[in-house]
Write a protein that holds these residues in place. Structure first.
Motif, PDB file in Angstrom:
ATOM      1  N   LYS A 194      63.158 -10.964  46.274  1.00 43.94           N
ATOM      2  CA  LYS A 194      63.440 -10.858  44.846  1.00 43.94           C
ATOM      3  C   LYS A 194      62.715 -11.984  44.106  1.00 43.94           C
ATOM      4  CE  LYS A 194      66.381  -8.692  42.120  1.00 43.94           C
ATOM      5  NZ  LYS A 194      65.918  -7.679  41.263  1.00 43.94           N
ATOM      6  N   ARG A 195      62.949 -13.211  44.524  1.00 40.22           N
ATOM      7  CA  ARG A 195      62.304 -14.376  43.912  1.00 40.22           C
ATOM      8  C   ARG A 195      61.763 -15.283  45.008  1.00 40.22           C
ATOM      9  NH1 ARG A 195      65.979 -12.649  40.600  1.00 40.22           N
ATOM     10  NH2 ARG A 195      64.967 -11.537  38.936  1.00 40.22           N
ATOM     11  N   GLY A 196      60.632 -15.903  44.757  1.00 36.70           N
ATOM     12  CA  GLY A 196      60.075 -16.870  45.704  1.00 36.70           C
ATOM     13  C   GLY A 196      60.799 -18.204  45.567  1.00 36.70           C
ATOM     14  N   GLU A 252      59.309 -10.123  43.667  1.00 36.52           N
ATOM     15  CA  GLU A 252      59.483  -9.615  42.309  1.00 36.52           C
ATOM     16  C   GLU A 252      58.972 -10.659  41.315  1.00 36.52           C
ATOM     17  OE1 GLU A 252      63.117  -8.421  39.387  1.00 36.52           O
ATOM     18  OE2 GLU A 252      63.144  -7.563  41.400  1.00 36.52           O
ATOM     19  N   ASP A 253      59.473 -11.892  41.435  1.00 35.70           N
ATOM     20  CA  ASP A 253      59.015 -13.007  40.602  1.00 35.70           C
ATOM     21  C   ASP A 253      58.673 -14.171  41.528  1.00 35.70           C
ATOM     22  OD1 ASP A 253      59.801 -11.713  38.041  1.00 35.70           O
ATOM     23  OD2 ASP A 253      61.824 -11.995  38.834  1.00 35.70           O
ATOM     24  N   ALA A 254      57.500 -14.762  41.371  1.00 35.04           N
ATOM     25  CA  ALA A 254      57.106 -15.870  42.251  1.00 35.04           C
ATOM     26  C   ALA A 254      57.919 -17.129  41.942  1.00 35.04           C
ATOM     27  CB  ALA A 254      55.613 -16.147  42.129  1.00 35.04           C
ATOM     28  N   PHE A 255      58.006 -17.521  40.664  1.00 28.61           N
ATOM     29  CA  PHE A 255      58.774 -18.691  40.226  1.00 28.61           C
ATOM     30  C   PHE A 255      59.731 -18.238  39.137  1.00 28.61           C
ATOM     31  CE2 PHE A 255      54.617 -20.135  41.458  1.00 28.61           C
ATOM     32  CZ  PHE A 255      54.838 -21.302  42.166  1.00 28.61           C
ATOM     33  N   TYR A 256      60.981 -18.599  39.258  1.00 28.02           N
ATOM     34  CA  TYR A 256      61.940 -18.267  38.199  1.00 28.02           C
ATOM     35  C   TYR A 256      62.873 -19.459  38.029  1.00 28.02           C
ATOM     36  CZ  TYR A 256      64.068 -14.770  35.150  1.00 28.02           C
ATOM     37  OH  TYR A 256      64.480 -14.054  34.065  1.00 28.02           O
ATOM     38  N   THR A 261      57.156 -10.893  37.335  1.00 29.76           N
ATOM     39  CA  THR A 261      56.427 -11.936  36.614  1.00 29.76           C
ATOM     40  C   THR A 261      56.025 -13.068  37.550  1.00 29.76           C
ATOM     41  OG1 THR A 261      57.665 -11.385  34.612  1.00 29.76           O
ATOM     42  CG2 THR A 261      56.536 -13.495  34.625  1.00 29.76           C
ATOM     43  N   GLY A 262      54.846 -13.603  37.347  1.00 29.42           N
ATOM     44  CA  GLY A 262      54.362 -14.714  38.172  1.00 29.42           C
ATOM     45  C   GLY A 262      55.203 -15.965  37.990  1.00 29.42           C
ATOM     46  N   ILE A 263      55.355 -16.416  36.743  1.00 29.07           N
ATOM     47  CA  ILE A 263      56.070 -17.664  36.463  1.00 29.07           C
ATOM     48  C   ILE A 263      56.974 -17.480  35.246  1.00 29.07           C
ATOM     49  CG2 ILE A 263      55.849 -20.105  35.857  1.00 29.07           C
ATOM     50  CD1 ILE A 263      53.024 -19.982  37.191  1.00 29.07           C
ATOM     51  N   VAL A 264      58.283 -17.730  35.436  1.00 30.67           N
ATOM     52  CA  VAL A 264      59.261 -17.674  34.357  1.00 30.67           C
ATOM     53  C   VAL A 264      59.952 -19.029  34.288  1.00 30.67           C
ATOM     54  CG1 VAL A 264      61.359 -16.589  33.480  1.00 30.67           C
ATOM     55  CG2 VAL A 264      59.687 -15.211  34.741  1.00 30.67           C
ATOM     56  N   ILE A 265      59.992 -19.631  33.096  1.00 28.41           N
ATOM     57  CA  ILE A 265      60.757 -20.860  32.881  1.00 28.41           C
ATOM     58  C   ILE A 265      61.529 -20.670  31.581  1.00 28.41           C
ATOM     59  CG2 ILE A 265      60.734 -23.366  32.611  1.00 28.41           C
ATOM     60  CD1 ILE A 265      58.013 -23.394  34.021  1.00 28.41           C
ATOM     61  N   GLN A 266      62.890 -20.752  31.660  1.00 28.42           N
ATOM     62  CA  GLN A 266      63.740 -20.510  30.505  1.00 28.42           C
ATOM     63  C   GLN A 266      64.741 -21.643  30.332  1.00 28.42           C
ATOM     64  OE1 GLN A 266      65.572 -16.981  32.041  1.00 28.42           O
ATOM     65  NE2 GLN A 266      64.166 -15.621  30.971  1.00 28.42           N
ATOM     66  N   GLY A 267      64.610 -22.375  29.248  1.00 26.58           N
ATOM     67  CA  GLY A 267      65.613 -23.371  28.900  1.00 26.58           C
ATOM     68  C   GLY A 267      66.369 -22.903  27.675  1.00 26.58           C
ATOM     69  N   PHE A 268      67.158 -23.781  27.101  1.00 29.92           N
ATOM     70  CA  PHE A 268      67.817 -23.539  25.826  1.00 29.92           C
ATOM     71  C   PHE A 268      67.125 -24.402  24.778  1.00 29.92           C
ATOM     72  CE2 PHE A 268      71.425 -22.452  28.646  1.00 29.92           C
ATOM     73  CZ  PHE A 268      71.721 -21.197  28.136  1.00 29.92           C
ATOM     74  N   SER A 269      67.150 -23.979  23.525  1.00 32.04           N
ATOM     75  CA  SER A 269      66.488 -24.761  22.486  1.00 32.04           C
ATOM     76  C   SER A 269      67.072 -26.168  22.393  1.00 32.04           C
ATOM     77  CB  SER A 269      66.567 -24.047  21.132  1.00 32.04           C
ATOM     78  OG  SER A 269      67.914 -23.846  20.767  1.00 32.04           O
TER      79      SER A 269
END
Length: 156
Positions: free
Chosen positions: A32-34, A61-65, A97-105
């Protein structure tokens, strides 16, 4: 490494995780995720001071999450995700997706260095939101760009 994800930190944790060193690993089978870091605003906490080097991924599915918004039901306790170095990672294919990075504002994912990363094929390249000081050094998703063509010449 074999299973749902190759390397994962989170999500159910109190306080935090820090000073993790991962080196010279290879994942087997579809994942699923790397690399998967997941926190949520239920309890706060942190993921910091993480070093990953020399990881080979196949089809994922996603390399980096990296996400601060994992399926939490609470609010008000945003986590701190910071000081991450990921170096020398290859991935044959990311069906998502290759690379996903999600923070909060109000609590961004900070100080991430992705270095010497090669994702040979990805449906989506990047999705980066609410971050600060995210650096890409020698990161290629898909084919590496060549030398630009001159005016009037066709690309090969």
């Amino acid at each position: 490494m074999k299973g749902l994800h190759a390397f994962v930190i989170g999500s159910e944790m109190s306080a935090g995780v820090r000073n993790v060193f991962v080196q010279n690993n290879k994942a087997h089978g579809y994942l699923k995720r790397g690399i998967y870091f997941k926190t949520n605003p239920d309890r706060g906490g942190y993921i910091k001071d993480i070093y990953i080097s020399n990881l080979a991924l196949g089809k994922v599915e996603d390399a980096f999450y990296i996400t601060s918004n994992y399926h939490g039901e609470g609010s008000g306790f945003n986590s701190n995700v910071s000081n991450i170095l990921i170096d020398k990672v290859t991935c044959k294919e990311a069906t998502g997706t290759g690379i996903v990075i999600q923070g909060f504002s109000e609590s961004k994912v900070k100080n991430v260095l992705l270095k010497n990363i090669n994702i040979a094929k990805a449906y989506n390249g990047l999705s980066i939101t609410n971050t600060e000081n995210v650096i890409f050094d020698n990161v290629v998703i898909g084919k590496e760009a060549g030398i630009p063509t001159a005016v009037g010449k066709k690309a090969h």
